[in-house]
Design a protein around this motif. Structure first.
Motif, PDB file in Angstrom:
ATOM      1  N   LEU A  50      -0.081   3.425  -2.768  1.00 46.15           N
ATOM      2  CA  LEU A  50      -1.372   3.806  -3.359  1.00 46.15           C
ATOM      3  C   LEU A  50      -1.687   2.982  -4.600  1.00 46.15           C
ATOM      4  O   LEU A  50      -2.848   2.661  -4.860  1.00 46.15           O
ATOM      5  CB  LEU A  50      -1.381   5.297  -3.701  1.00 46.15           C
ATOM      6  CG  LEU A  50      -1.342   6.254  -2.511  1.00 46.15           C
ATOM      7  CD1 LEU A  50      -1.332   7.693  -2.994  1.00 46.15           C
ATOM      8  CD2 LEU A  50      -2.504   6.006  -1.567  1.00 46.15           C
ATOM      9  N   ILE A  51      -0.658   2.624  -5.349  1.00 43.39           N
ATOM     10  CA  ILE A  51      -0.865   1.774  -6.530  1.00 43.39           C
ATOM     11  C   ILE A  51      -1.354   0.393  -6.086  1.00 43.39           C
ATOM     12  O   ILE A  51      -2.295  -0.158  -6.667  1.00 43.39           O
ATOM     13  CB  ILE A  51       0.415   1.682  -7.383  1.00 43.39           C
ATOM     14  CG1 ILE A  51       0.741   3.068  -7.974  1.00 43.39           C
ATOM     15  CG2 ILE A  51       0.263   0.633  -8.484  1.00 43.39           C
ATOM     16  CD1 ILE A  51       2.102   3.167  -8.626  1.00 43.39           C
ATOM     17  N   PRO A  60       3.708  -6.658  -1.936  1.00 43.82           N
ATOM     18  CA  PRO A  60       4.698  -7.415  -2.711  1.00 43.82           C
ATOM     19  C   PRO A  60       4.236  -7.726  -4.138  1.00 43.82           C
ATOM     20  O   PRO A  60       5.031  -7.723  -5.073  1.00 43.82           O
ATOM     21  CB  PRO A  60       4.903  -8.700  -1.909  1.00 43.82           C
ATOM     22  CG  PRO A  60       4.484  -8.353  -0.525  1.00 43.82           C
ATOM     23  CD  PRO A  60       3.382  -7.336  -0.675  1.00 43.82           C
ATOM     24  N   THR A  61       2.932  -7.986  -4.300  1.00 43.61           N
ATOM     25  CA  THR A  61       2.384  -8.263  -5.635  1.00 43.61           C
ATOM     26  C   THR A  61       2.488  -7.018  -6.506  1.00 43.61           C
ATOM     27  O   THR A  61       2.930  -7.085  -7.659  1.00 43.61           O
ATOM     28  CB  THR A  61       0.910  -8.723  -5.529  1.00 43.61           C
ATOM     29  OG1 THR A  61       0.871  -9.876  -4.697  1.00 43.61           O
ATOM     30  CG2 THR A  61       0.332  -9.044  -6.888  1.00 43.61           C
ATOM     31  N   ARG A  64       6.073  -6.356  -7.551  1.00 42.13           N
ATOM     32  CA  ARG A  64       6.528  -7.234  -8.643  1.00 42.13           C
ATOM     33  C   ARG A  64       6.051  -6.697  -9.994  1.00 42.13           C
ATOM     34  O   ARG A  64       6.817  -6.634 -10.953  1.00 42.13           O
ATOM     35  CB  ARG A  64       6.014  -8.668  -8.407  1.00 42.13           C
ATOM     36  CG  ARG A  64       6.454  -9.641  -9.468  1.00 42.13           C
ATOM     37  CD  ARG A  64       7.948  -9.977  -9.345  1.00 42.13           C
ATOM     38  NE  ARG A  64       8.360 -10.785 -10.481  1.00 42.13           N
ATOM     39  CZ  ARG A  64       9.309 -10.441 -11.329  1.00 42.13           C
ATOM     40  NH1 ARG A  64       9.971  -9.323 -11.167  1.00 42.13           N
ATOM     41  NH2 ARG A  64       9.627 -11.209 -12.340  1.00 42.13           N
ATOM     42  N   HIS A  65       4.786  -6.303 -10.074  1.00 37.06           N
ATOM     43  CA  HIS A  65       4.264  -5.721 -11.313  1.00 37.06           C
ATOM     44  C   HIS A  65       5.030  -4.447 -11.680  1.00 37.06           C
ATOM     45  O   HIS A  65       5.401  -4.242 -12.836  1.00 37.06           O
ATOM     46  CB  HIS A  65       2.775  -5.401 -11.187  1.00 37.06           C
ATOM     47  CG  HIS A  65       1.892  -6.597 -11.226  1.00 37.06           C
ATOM     48  ND1 HIS A  65       1.899  -7.512 -12.268  1.00 37.06           N
ATOM     49  CD2 HIS A  65       0.932  -7.034 -10.360  1.00 37.06           C
ATOM     50  CE1 HIS A  65       0.998  -8.454 -12.024  1.00 37.06           C
ATOM     51  NE2 HIS A  65       0.410  -8.192 -10.882  1.00 37.06           N
ATOM     52  N   LEU A  66       5.259  -3.604 -10.690  1.00 34.78           N
ATOM     53  CA  LEU A  66       5.961  -2.342 -10.937  1.00 34.78           C
ATOM     54  C   LEU A  66       7.405  -2.584 -11.362  1.00 34.78           C
ATOM     55  O   LEU A  66       7.929  -1.877 -12.224  1.00 34.78           O
ATOM     56  CB  LEU A  66       5.902  -1.450  -9.692  1.00 34.78           C
ATOM     57  CG  LEU A  66       4.492  -0.926  -9.384  1.00 34.78           C
ATOM     58  CD1 LEU A  66       4.422  -0.375  -7.967  1.00 34.78           C
ATOM     59  CD2 LEU A  66       4.072   0.123 -10.405  1.00 34.78           C
ATOM     60  N   ASP A  67       8.035  -3.610 -10.794  1.00 41.33           N
ATOM     61  CA  ASP A  67       9.410  -3.914 -11.164  1.00 41.33           C
ATOM     62  C   ASP A  67       9.494  -4.370 -12.625  1.00 41.33           C
ATOM     63  O   ASP A  67      10.418  -3.994 -13.349  1.00 41.33           O
ATOM     64  CB  ASP A  67       9.996  -4.971 -10.235  1.00 41.33           C
ATOM     65  CG  ASP A  67      11.498  -5.123 -10.438  1.00 41.33           C
ATOM     66  OD1 ASP A  67      12.203  -4.086 -10.445  1.00 41.33           O
ATOM     67  OD2 ASP A  67      11.964  -6.259 -10.624  1.00 41.33           O
ATOM     68  N   ILE A  68       8.531  -5.157 -13.061  1.00 37.62           N
ATOM     69  CA  ILE A  68       8.511  -5.595 -14.469  1.00 37.62           C
ATOM     70  C   ILE A  68       8.307  -4.389 -15.390  1.00 37.62           C
ATOM     71  O   ILE A  68       8.982  -4.263 -16.420  1.00 37.62           O
ATOM     72  CB  ILE A  68       7.444  -6.692 -14.683  1.00 37.62           C
ATOM     73  CG1 ILE A  68       7.880  -7.968 -13.962  1.00 37.62           C
ATOM     74  CG2 ILE A  68       7.216  -6.954 -16.172  1.00 37.62           C
ATOM     75  CD1 ILE A  68       6.802  -9.030 -13.834  1.00 37.62           C
ATOM     76  N   LEU A  69       7.406  -3.485 -15.014  1.00 33.57           N
ATOM     77  CA  LEU A  69       7.207  -2.271 -15.819  1.00 33.57           C
ATOM     78  C   LEU A  69       8.475  -1.413 -15.843  1.00 33.57           C
ATOM     79  O   LEU A  69       8.814  -0.820 -16.866  1.00 33.57           O
ATOM     80  CB  LEU A  69       6.021  -1.460 -15.270  1.00 33.57           C
ATOM     81  CG  LEU A  69       4.645  -2.068 -15.529  1.00 33.57           C
ATOM     82  CD1 LEU A  69       3.582  -1.329 -14.720  1.00 33.57           C
ATOM     83  CD2 LEU A  69       4.307  -2.049 -17.021  1.00 33.57           C
TER      84      LEU A  69
END
Length: 108
Positions: A50-51, A60-61, A64-69
């Motif tokens: 949903l994000i 995948p994009t 990646r953002h969520l992994d950095i957060l």
């Protein structure tokens, strides 16, 4: 007392419009993700799928953002059934903002 996160990782996490948007959306999960049926978005968090849809980016994009957060400590990620759910870590965000406020007001 919480472990101190790497400030450079936190700065990197905040230096991105998509990541700031994710944090804003997760600040009001019921409002932005009330359609989530698999779990209560306020209690468990918001499904990564949903994000990605909210950002209008590929999975995948968004991941990646969520992994950095997550590395910055600003969100927690929990697996439930076959999905991963993201939730803001308010204490970590508050700690970062307190640190930044102190850094910016330091006298040389």
């Amino acid at each position: 007392m919480m472990a101190r996160m790497d400030r450079s990782t936190q700065i990197k996490a905040m230096a991105s419009q998509p990541r700031l948007l994710i944090l804003r959306l997760l600040a009001a999960p019921q409002k932005h993700f009330g359609q989530q049926w698999s779990a209560d978005p306020a209690e468990l968090g918001v499904c990564m799928t949903l994000i990605a849809e909210a950002l209008a980016v590929a999975q995948p994009t968004a991941s990646r953002h969520l992994d950095i957060l997550r590395q910055a400590g600003f969100i927690t990620v929990r697996k439930h059934l076959k999905w991963s759910y993201c939730k803001r870590d308010e204490a970590a965000i508050s700690d970062y903002l307190d640190w930044l406020r102190a850094e910016l007001s330091m006298k040389s």
